[in-house]
Design a protein around this motif. Structure first.
Motif, PDB file in Angstrom:
ATOM      1  N   PHE A  90       0.823  -1.063   0.129  1.00  0.00           N
ATOM      2  CA  PHE A  90      -0.213   0.047  -0.360  1.00  0.00           C
ATOM      3  C   PHE A  90       0.944   1.324   0.198  1.00  0.00           C
ATOM      4  N   GLN A  91       2.168   1.086  -0.305  1.00  0.00           N
ATOM      5  CA  GLN A  91       3.287   2.537   0.189  1.00  0.00           C
ATOM      6  C   GLN A  91       3.096   3.197  -1.105  1.00  0.00           C
ATOM      7  N   GLY A  92       3.095   4.235  -1.243  1.00  0.00           N
ATOM      8  CA  GLY A  92       2.574   5.436  -2.649  1.00  0.00           C
ATOM      9  C   GLY A  92       1.494   4.895  -3.206  1.00  0.00           C
ATOM     10  N   LYS A  93       0.617   4.846  -2.884  1.00  0.00           N
ATOM     11  CA  LYS A  93      -1.174   3.938  -2.627  1.00  0.00           C
ATOM     12  C   LYS A  93      -2.096   5.667  -2.419  1.00  0.00           C
ATOM     13  N   GLY A  94      -1.784   6.211  -1.415  1.00  0.00           N
ATOM     14  CA  GLY A  94      -3.109   7.278  -1.016  1.00  0.00           C
ATOM     15  C   GLY A  94      -3.292   8.485  -1.358  1.00  0.00           C
ATOM     16  N   THR A  95      -3.565   9.215  -0.754  1.00  0.00           N
ATOM     17  CA  THR A  95      -3.868  10.652  -1.575  1.00  0.00           C
ATOM     18  C   THR A  95      -2.487  10.999  -2.189  1.00  0.00           C
ATOM     19  N   TYR A 123       5.971  10.955  -0.012  1.00  0.00           N
ATOM     20  CA  TYR A 123       5.376   9.659   0.063  1.00  0.00           C
ATOM     21  C   TYR A 123       4.045   8.719   0.260  1.00  0.00           C
ATOM     22  N   HIS A 124       3.094   9.957  -0.214  1.00  0.00           N
ATOM     23  CA  HIS A 124       2.055   9.613  -1.046  1.00  0.00           C
ATOM     24  C   HIS A 124       0.909   8.161  -0.145  1.00  0.00           C
ATOM     25  N   ALA A 125       1.651   8.282   0.921  1.00  0.00           N
ATOM     26  CA  ALA A 125       0.830   6.989   2.157  1.00  0.00           C
ATOM     27  C   ALA A 125      -0.607   6.936   2.367  1.00  0.00           C
ATOM     28  N   LEU A 126      -1.427   6.125   2.688  1.00  0.00           N
ATOM     29  CA  LEU A 126      -2.471   4.912   2.698  1.00  0.00           C
ATOM     30  C   LEU A 126      -3.436   6.162   4.063  1.00  0.00           C
ATOM     31  N   ALA A 127      -2.638   6.337   4.469  1.00  0.00           N
ATOM     32  CA  ALA A 127      -3.358   6.674   6.017  1.00  0.00           C
ATOM     33  C   ALA A 127      -4.031   8.900   5.365  1.00  0.00           C
ATOM     34  N   GLY A 128      -3.321   9.204   4.314  1.00  0.00           N
ATOM     35  CA  GLY A 128      -3.458  10.636   3.433  1.00  0.00           C
ATOM     36  C   GLY A 128      -5.438  10.321   3.709  1.00  0.00           C
TER      37      GLY A 128
END
Length: 384
Positions: free
Chosen positions: A36-41, A92-97
């Motif tokens: 999931f790294q780089g798959k976020g907002t 980072y564009h983390a899923l945490a966004g």
């Protein structure tokens, strides 16, 4: 062993922070997974960078504060916003966004104070973020920044809508509770009026008559005995009513019905009121509340006869039909009101409300030649 059926109740009893923490932790763990790294907002369209120690800090800042999103929504929103800025500036564009819109919805729904200030500060902070991303080489057009800002506004609006809906529901429940309390107070006042007024009126009339019987010891003793019996009946009825008002009362406790009209008529006769009682038909097994209301109609009518036409002939007629109970109480107007306590008119108004609540008809009118007549048609079969 733990009863699994009690788990939902135990979970609901936990503090709201404890209940919100698992989601925050799950989002943080998912954001750190390589898949999931780089798959976020992503805003600014900067090239994604691999995770490092600072990325873990950014994920923690965005995810873990969600545990307090309902307890401390302002704190949650500030920390998540800082983590989001750190995430976007380092690409980072983390899923945490995805935690940012969640925090906005929670703040819109649960933030109590400084709501406008919060909106203004966050909106103002968005401009420096867009400028910083542009200087880092972002290729996002202005329309993209505007669209993302509108998405954040929508998240806040959803929270504000949830807040207004919750407030409207709370207001509705408050109005229902107030109406229920008012109705209960009215019912208690009505029952007190019916029970106390009848017995006290009979006692006053009997005590007044006893003044003139000192020369007839036998009749005086009978009159005083009637006063005593009436007082005891009043105490018994009051205790019965208090038992009904007690939330822990026995559900088998009965309310007065037309089957108890004979003792009521006899008590009125002992108070010096000549009463003719006629009953036709037999009470239906499913009469329900109709019998109780019919009893109150007769009781209040006899009370008024004692007050306003003491000594006058009074006729009580009760007819049981298949679908209704008909009550008619007629009192001549030739009696005396000497020594009778006055009335407030609350009794007849309460009778009308009782009868009409069951879908019946009620009337109380003076007769052309003097006197008074009370008529009630009460549909039978109403639930008690």
């Amino acid at each position: 062993m733990i009863d699994l059926r009690r788990v939902p109740d135990l979970w609901q009893r936990c503090d709201v922070t404890v209940r919100d923490f698992p989601f925050a932790l799950l989002l943080a763990v998912a954001s750190l997974l390589p898949a999931f790294q780089g798959k976020g907002t992503e805003i600014g369209e900067l090239p994604a960078r691999p995770f490092d120690a600072l990325a873990v800090v950014a994920v923690a800042l965005q995810c873990l504060p969600l545990a307090v999103r309902r307890r401390w929504p302002a704190v949650c929103l500030v920390l998540v916003s800082l983590g989001f800025v750190l995430d976007q500036l380092h690409a980072y564009h983390a899923l945490a966004g995805t935690a940012l819109p969640i925090a906005l919805v929670s703040a819109g729904a649960h933030l109590e104070r400084h709501r406008r200030v919060t909106v203004v500060v966050l909106s103002a902070a968005y401009v420096p973020l867009a400028v910083a991303l542009d200087r880092l080489g972002a290729t996002e057009p202005v329309e993209g920044y505007v669209l993302f800002y509108l998405a954040l506004v929508l998240a806040w609006g959803i929270g504000a809508w949830l807040r207004s809906t919750r407030a409207a529901e709370a207001e509705r429940r408050l109005r229902i509770a107030e109406a229920t309390r008012a109705a209960e107070r009215t019912r208690i006042a009505r029952e007190l009026h019916d029970v106390v007024t009848h017995h006290v009126t009979a006692m006053v009339v009997q005590a007044e008559a006893a003044r003139y019987l000192t020369a007839a010891p036998d009749r005086l003793d009978a009159t005083l005995s009637a006063v005593t019996d009436t007082g005891r009946r009043a105490i018994a009825d009051l205790r019965h009513m208090l038992d009904l008002l007690n939330p822990d009362h026995d559900p088998e406790i009965r309310t007065p019905s037309v089957g108890e009209l004979h003792p009521l008529v006899e008590q009125t006769r002992r108070a010096g009121q000549p009463v003719e009682f006629t009953e036709e038909g037999r009470p239906a097994e499913s009469a329900g509340s109709a019998e109780f209301v019919a009893y109150r109609v007769v009781q209040e009518s006899l009370t008024n006869a004692l007050k306003y036409a003491h000594g006058s002939r009074t006729a009580v007629r009760v007819r049981h039909g298949g679908k209704e109970i008909t009550v008619e109480v007629t009192t001549d107007g030739s009696g005396s009101r000497t020594g009778s306590p006055g009335g407030s008119g609350r009794g007849l108004a309460g009778l009308r409300e009782r009868v009409e609540a069951l879908g019946g008809e009620f009337s109380a009118d003076r007769q052309a030649g003097g006197g008074f007549v009370v008529r009630a048609r009460i549909p039978a079969g109403s639930p008690s």
